[in-house]
Design a protein around this motif. Structure first.
Motif, PDB file in Angstrom:
ATOM      1  N   ILE A  66       0.842  -1.204   0.000  1.00 42.73           N
ATOM      2  CA  ILE A  66       0.000   0.000   0.000  1.00 42.73           C
ATOM      3  C   ILE A  66       0.872   1.247   0.000  1.00 42.73           C
ATOM      4  O   ILE A  66       0.649   2.204  -0.755  1.00 42.73           O
ATOM      5  CB  ILE A  66      -0.942  -0.012   1.219  1.00 42.73           C
ATOM      6  N   GLY A  67       1.884   1.250   0.867  1.00 42.07           N
ATOM      7  CA  GLY A  67       2.782   2.391   0.913  1.00 42.07           C
ATOM      8  C   GLY A  67       3.533   2.588  -0.389  1.00 42.07           C
ATOM      9  O   GLY A  67       3.736   3.725  -0.832  1.00 42.07           O
ATOM     10  N   ALA A  68       3.951   1.476  -1.007  1.00 44.20           N
ATOM     11  CA  ALA A  68       4.687   1.565  -2.270  1.00 44.20           C
ATOM     12  C   ALA A  68       3.839   2.170  -3.375  1.00 44.20           C
ATOM     13  O   ALA A  68       4.292   3.043  -4.126  1.00 44.20           O
ATOM     14  CB  ALA A  68       5.194   0.185  -2.681  1.00 44.20           C
ATOM     15  N   VAL A  69       2.597   1.701  -3.493  1.00 50.77           N
ATOM     16  CA  VAL A  69       1.704   2.216  -4.534  1.00 50.77           C
ATOM     17  C   VAL A  69       1.453   3.710  -4.323  1.00 50.77           C
ATOM     18  O   VAL A  69       1.509   4.515  -5.267  1.00 50.77           O
ATOM     19  CB  VAL A  69       0.382   1.429  -4.546  1.00 50.77           C
ATOM     20  N   ALA A  70       1.175   4.091  -3.060  1.00 47.57           N
ATOM     21  CA  ALA A  70       0.936   5.509  -2.778  1.00 47.57           C
ATOM     22  C   ALA A  70       2.178   6.346  -3.079  1.00 47.57           C
ATOM     23  O   ALA A  70       2.084   7.449  -3.631  1.00 47.57           O
ATOM     24  CB  ALA A  70       0.517   5.683  -1.323  1.00 47.57           C
ATOM     25  N   ALA A  71       3.365   5.821  -2.730  1.00 52.48           N
ATOM     26  CA  ALA A  71       4.604   6.555  -2.974  1.00 52.48           C
ATOM     27  C   ALA A  71       4.852   6.744  -4.469  1.00 52.48           C
ATOM     28  O   ALA A  71       5.248   7.833  -4.919  1.00 52.48           O
ATOM     29  CB  ALA A  71       5.779   5.824  -2.330  1.00 52.48           C
ATOM     30  N   ILE A  72       4.626   5.695  -5.251  1.00 49.72           N
ATOM     31  CA  ILE A  72       4.839   5.800  -6.703  1.00 49.72           C
ATOM     32  C   ILE A  72       3.866   6.809  -7.305  1.00 49.72           C
ATOM     33  O   ILE A  72       4.237   7.613  -8.181  1.00 49.72           O
ATOM     34  CB  ILE A  72       4.689   4.422  -7.371  1.00 49.72           C
ATOM     35  N   PHE A  73       2.623   6.807  -6.820  1.00 53.32           N
ATOM     36  CA  PHE A  73       1.666   7.794  -7.332  1.00 53.32           C
ATOM     37  C   PHE A  73       2.029   9.208  -6.886  1.00 53.32           C
ATOM     38  O   PHE A  73       1.793  10.177  -7.624  1.00 53.32           O
ATOM     39  CB  PHE A  73       0.245   7.430  -6.884  1.00 53.32           C
ATOM     40  N   LEU A  74       2.599   9.346  -5.698  1.00 53.32           N
ATOM     41  CA  LEU A  74       3.091  10.672  -5.290  1.00 53.32           C
ATOM     42  C   LEU A  74       4.191  11.140  -6.231  1.00 53.32           C
ATOM     43  O   LEU A  74       4.250  12.317  -6.597  1.00 53.32           O
ATOM     44  CB  LEU A  74       3.610  10.614  -3.852  1.00 53.32           C
ATOM     45  N   PHE A  75       5.052  10.232  -6.623  1.00 50.26           N
ATOM     46  CA  PHE A  75       6.118  10.568  -7.565  1.00 50.26           C
ATOM     47  C   PHE A  75       5.544  10.943  -8.936  1.00 50.26           C
ATOM     48  O   PHE A  75       5.940  11.944  -9.546  1.00 50.26           O
ATOM     49  CB  PHE A  75       7.070   9.379  -7.694  1.00 50.26           C
ATOM     50  N   ILE A  76       4.571  10.155  -9.400  1.00 53.02           N
ATOM     51  CA  ILE A  76       4.009  10.382 -10.739  1.00 53.02           C
ATOM     52  C   ILE A  76       3.187  11.661 -10.790  1.00 53.02           C
ATOM     53  O   ILE A  76       3.248  12.428 -11.764  1.00 53.02           O
ATOM     54  CB  ILE A  76       3.148   9.166 -11.156  1.00 53.02           C
ATOM     55  N   THR A  77       2.396  11.914  -9.748  1.00 54.68           N
ATOM     56  CA  THR A  77       1.468  13.051  -9.769  1.00 54.68           C
ATOM     57  C   THR A  77       2.099  14.352  -9.293  1.00 54.68           C
ATOM     58  O   THR A  77       1.412  15.378  -9.264  1.00 54.68           O
ATOM     59  CB  THR A  77       0.228  12.747  -8.898  1.00 54.68           C
ATOM     60  N   ALA A  78       3.370  14.319  -8.897  1.00 53.50           N
ATOM     61  CA  ALA A  78       4.005  15.545  -8.413  1.00 53.50           C
ATOM     62  C   ALA A  78       3.947  16.654  -9.451  1.00 53.50           C
ATOM     63  O   ALA A  78       3.751  17.830  -9.123  1.00 53.50           O
ATOM     64  CB  ALA A  78       5.454  15.259  -8.012  1.00 53.50           C
ATOM     65  N   ALA A  79       4.094  16.280 -10.725  1.00 53.06           N
ATOM     66  CA  ALA A  79       4.096  17.283 -11.798  1.00 53.06           C
ATOM     67  C   ALA A  79       2.722  17.905 -12.001  1.00 53.06           C
ATOM     68  O   ALA A  79       2.611  18.995 -12.577  1.00 53.06           O
ATOM     69  CB  ALA A  79       4.588  16.653 -13.098  1.00 53.06           C
ATOM     70  N   LEU A  80       1.646  17.225 -11.550  1.00 56.04           N
ATOM     71  CA  LEU A  80       0.292  17.765 -11.724  1.00 56.04           C
ATOM     72  C   LEU A  80       0.054  18.978 -10.839  1.00 56.04           C
ATOM     73  O   LEU A  80      -0.802  19.817 -11.143  1.00 56.04           O
ATOM     74  CB  LEU A  80      -0.746  16.681 -11.415  1.00 56.04           C
ATOM     75  N   PHE A 122      12.242   6.689  -4.329  1.00 53.88           N
ATOM     76  CA  PHE A 122      13.059   5.846  -3.441  1.00 53.88           C
ATOM     77  C   PHE A 122      12.177   5.061  -2.477  1.00 53.88           C
ATOM     78  O   PHE A 122      12.353   3.841  -2.284  1.00 53.88           O
ATOM     79  CB  PHE A 122      14.046   6.722  -2.671  1.00 53.88           C
ATOM     80  N   ALA A 123      11.210   5.747  -1.861  1.00 54.94           N
ATOM     81  CA  ALA A 123      10.329   5.076  -0.904  1.00 54.94           C
ATOM     82  C   ALA A 123       9.542   3.962  -1.579  1.00 54.94           C
ATOM     83  O   ALA A 123       9.417   2.852  -1.034  1.00 54.94           O
ATOM     84  CB  ALA A 123       9.375   6.092  -0.277  1.00 54.94           C
ATOM     85  N   GLY A 124       9.004   4.225  -2.766  1.00 51.59           N
ATOM     86  CA  GLY A 124       8.216   3.218  -3.463  1.00 51.59           C
ATOM     87  C   GLY A 124       9.034   1.992  -3.828  1.00 51.59           C
ATOM     88  O   GLY A 124       8.579   0.846  -3.654  1.00 51.59           O
ATOM     89  N   LEU A 125      10.245   2.194  -4.314  1.00 50.83           N
ATOM     90  CA  LEU A 125      11.090   1.062  -4.692  1.00 50.83           C
ATOM     91  C   LEU A 125      11.495   0.244  -3.465  1.00 50.83           C
ATOM     92  O   LEU A 125      11.480  -0.996  -3.494  1.00 50.83           O
ATOM     93  CB  LEU A 125      12.338   1.574  -5.419  1.00 50.83           C
ATOM     94  N   ALA A 126      11.851   0.938  -2.376  1.00 51.60           N
ATOM     95  CA  ALA A 126      12.255   0.226  -1.164  1.00 51.60           C
ATOM     96  C   ALA A 126      11.093  -0.570  -0.572  1.00 51.60           C
ATOM     97  O   ALA A 126      11.257  -1.725  -0.158  1.00 51.60           O
ATOM     98  CB  ALA A 126      12.801   1.216  -0.142  1.00 51.60           C
ATOM     99  N   LEU A 127       9.915   0.021  -0.544  1.00 49.45           N
ATOM    100  CA  LEU A 127       8.753  -0.671   0.006  1.00 49.45           C
ATOM    101  C   LEU A 127       8.341  -1.847  -0.865  1.00 49.45           C
ATOM    102  O   LEU A 127       7.927  -2.897  -0.345  1.00 49.45           O
ATOM    103  CB  LEU A 127       7.593   0.313   0.170  1.00 49.45           C
ATOM    104  N   ALA A 128       8.443  -1.695  -2.174  1.00 47.88           N
ATOM    105  CA  ALA A 128       8.148  -2.819  -3.064  1.00 47.88           C
ATOM    106  C   ALA A 128       9.124  -3.964  -2.814  1.00 47.88           C
ATOM    107  O   ALA A 128       8.727  -5.144  -2.780  1.00 47.88           O
ATOM    108  CB  ALA A 128       8.215  -2.373  -4.523  1.00 47.88           C
ATOM    109  N   GLY A 129      10.404  -3.633  -2.624  1.00 47.77           N
ATOM    110  CA  GLY A 129      11.384  -4.660  -2.302  1.00 47.77           C
ATOM    111  C   GLY A 129      11.069  -5.363  -0.997  1.00 47.77           C
ATOM    112  O   GLY A 129      11.215  -6.590  -0.882  1.00 47.77           O
ATOM    113  N   LEU A 130      10.620  -4.610   0.018  1.00 45.67           N
ATOM    114  CA  LEU A 130      10.242  -5.217   1.290  1.00 45.67           C
ATOM    115  C   LEU A 130       9.054  -6.160   1.109  1.00 45.67           C
ATOM    116  O   LEU A 130       9.037  -7.267   1.674  1.00 45.67           O
ATOM    117  CB  LEU A 130       9.892  -4.131   2.304  1.00 45.67           C
ATOM    118  N   ALA A 131       8.057  -5.735   0.346  1.00 44.59           N
ATOM    119  CA  ALA A 131       6.891  -6.586   0.120  1.00 44.59           C
ATOM    120  C   ALA A 131       7.311  -7.914  -0.512  1.00 44.59           C
ATOM    121  O   ALA A 131       6.852  -8.991  -0.103  1.00 44.59           O
ATOM    122  CB  ALA A 131       5.874  -5.862  -0.763  1.00 44.59           C
TER     123      ALA A 131
END
Length: 445
Positions: free
Chosen positions: A289-303, A378-387
């Motif tokens: 859950i944290g990874a998905v939210a982090a990746i979307f934070l990264f993607i939507t930052a430009a919005l 970074f957070a999304g990749l690390a959390l995905a690795g933990l999962a």
């Protein structure tokens, strides 16, 4: 699930109220301390960013703070045993306040920032150790779970509120004065108490090798929690400033509040689920859950849509900031009851190691990826690795049977003394701090 103590605990009535009344002064002091720590992290990132320091430099200073905090966590019990709780708390609060007031003098000199932040980190860790060990000593054993939940929830309000004070006083030296003032305010309730102090002895936490053989998934989760959550807790203003450059301080406070509110809400259902299912899978789900939210934070930052950012931040907090307690519970399931205190202390040391390494890596991501989004990549990749790591462990080793599991309990990553709160395990488990007193002791209030 044991979030607020053992079954049968009542919070009403004279006995229940007295247990809380005895520790209210200490909880107030530590709530102010949590606020000072959160304010310091926000001031650090925003002031260095405004001075033109690159992301890697800010990450280096954040890592220095974490290294000081880890060192303070390990050294503090010996210092408290030498001079006592009140003197230690007062001494370290003065050091932290002085460090905050000297920071404006060093300008953008990273070596000065790193040294002063390391001192502040060590001081904050020592203050937490003194306060939490004192509360643990004052709390009746049968109410430690309830008091831990109360302390955890109340103290987090300080971490949410303090950045808003910084946002209101960010111009000039006002922000540094807010940080120093919070450290000084934290010592006032402790210095004014007329209650006796507990005596201390120090015990050794489990080493990483012992923990890896006992509960490898918990070690992975604790390390990742330190690396990811501490990086976000210290560097989120860099991301916020990229989203709302015209109101970087105000939006930083909102972003911090959203993350911590999500964490406070997410802890309860995740704890409930972890009592019923393999905790490693629950850790993987929360990290996912944290990874998905982090990746979307990264993607939507430009919005540049603050409302979306705050919603995603709350979801990120609910996932990423809640699995550490499940990792502790997973290790507790596999430890003997008399080993739980030392096990929890060892898990916290692993968290501390991750908290030192994480900001260095996150700072590199901020340097390489413009716009602040590198932090959450970074957070999304690390959390995905933990999962993935936790799912792999669940696939190769059987879970602890439900009837053999210890009940879930709040386990914040603060000081080694937090292990003293834990209601799990036998009464004769080794005590990290509280030694035999020479005479009758009175609860703190």
């Amino acid at each position: 699930m044991q979030l607020l103590g053992r079954p049968g605990l009542v919070l009403s009535g004279h006995g229940g109220f007295a247990a809380y009344r005895n520790i209210l002064v200490l909880v107030a002091a530590l709530t102010l301390l949590q606020g000072a720590m959160a304010a310091l992290a926000m001031v650090m990132s925003l002031k260095l960013l405004a001075a033109g320091v690159a992301g890697a430099g800010i990450g280096l200073v954040a890592s220095a703070y974490s290294a000081g905090f880890l060192g303070g966590t390990l050294i503090a019990p010996h210092e408290i045993r030498r001079i006592g709780h009140i003197r230690t708390f007062t001494l370290l609060a003065g050091i932290c306040a002085l460090a905050a007031l000297i920071l404006p003098v060093v300008g953008r000199e990273l070596a000065g920032w790193a040294l002063l932040l390391a001192l502040a980190g060590a001081g904050a860790a020592g203050m937490l150790t003194a306060g939490e060990s004192w509360i643990a000593n004052a709390a009746p054993p049968q109410k430690r779970g309830a008091i831990l939940g109360f302390y955890h929830m109340v103290s987090k309000t300080g971490a949410i509120a303090a950045p808003f004070l910084v946002a209101a006083a960010l111009a000039g030296l006002g922000a540094f004065m807010v940080v120093a003032g919070l450290f000084i305010a934290a010592l006032l309730p402790v210095a004014a108490t007329n209650r006796s102090q507990p005596e201390l002895v120090a015990a050794k936490p489990f080493g990483p090798r012992r923990l890896l053989s006992l509960a490898p998934a918990s070690v992975f989760a604790a390390f990742c929690a330190g690396a990811v959550n501490n990086s976000v807790a210290q560097l989120y203003p860099v991301f916020a400033a990229a989203i709302r450059p015209e109101d970087a301080a105000g939006f930083s406070a909102q972003l911090n509040g959203a993350i911590l509110a999500g964490a406070m809400i997410g802890l309860w259902p995740i704890g409930l689920v972890s009592d019923r299912f393999d905790r490693r899978i629950v850790i993987a789900a929360a990290a996912g859950i944290g990874a998905v939210a982090a990746i979307f934070l990264f993607i939507t930052a430009a919005l540049n849509v603050p409302q979306i950012t705050l919603l995603l931040a709350a979801i990120f907090g609910a996932g990423s900031l809640s699995y550490y307690a499940v990792a502790v519970a997973n290790a507790a399931d596999r430890a003997a009851p008399e080993e739980i205190t030392s096990m929890m202390a060892g898990i916290l040391v692993v968290w501390g190691i991750g908290s030192v390494i994480g900001p260095l890596i996150a700072g590199g991501f901020l340097q390489l990826i413009p716009g602040g989004g590198g932090l959450f990549l970074f957070a999304g990749l690390a959390l995905a690795g933990l999962a993935i790591a936790c799912l792999s462990r669940a696939a190769v080793s059987a879970p602890v049977p439900t009837q053999a599991r210890e009940p879930f309990s709040v386990s914040p990553a603060t000081s080694l003394a937090i292990a003293e709160f834990d209601p799990r395990g036998e009464p004769e488990q080794p005590d990290l701090f509280s030694g035999p007193a020479s005479g009758p002791q009175e609860a703190a209030s």
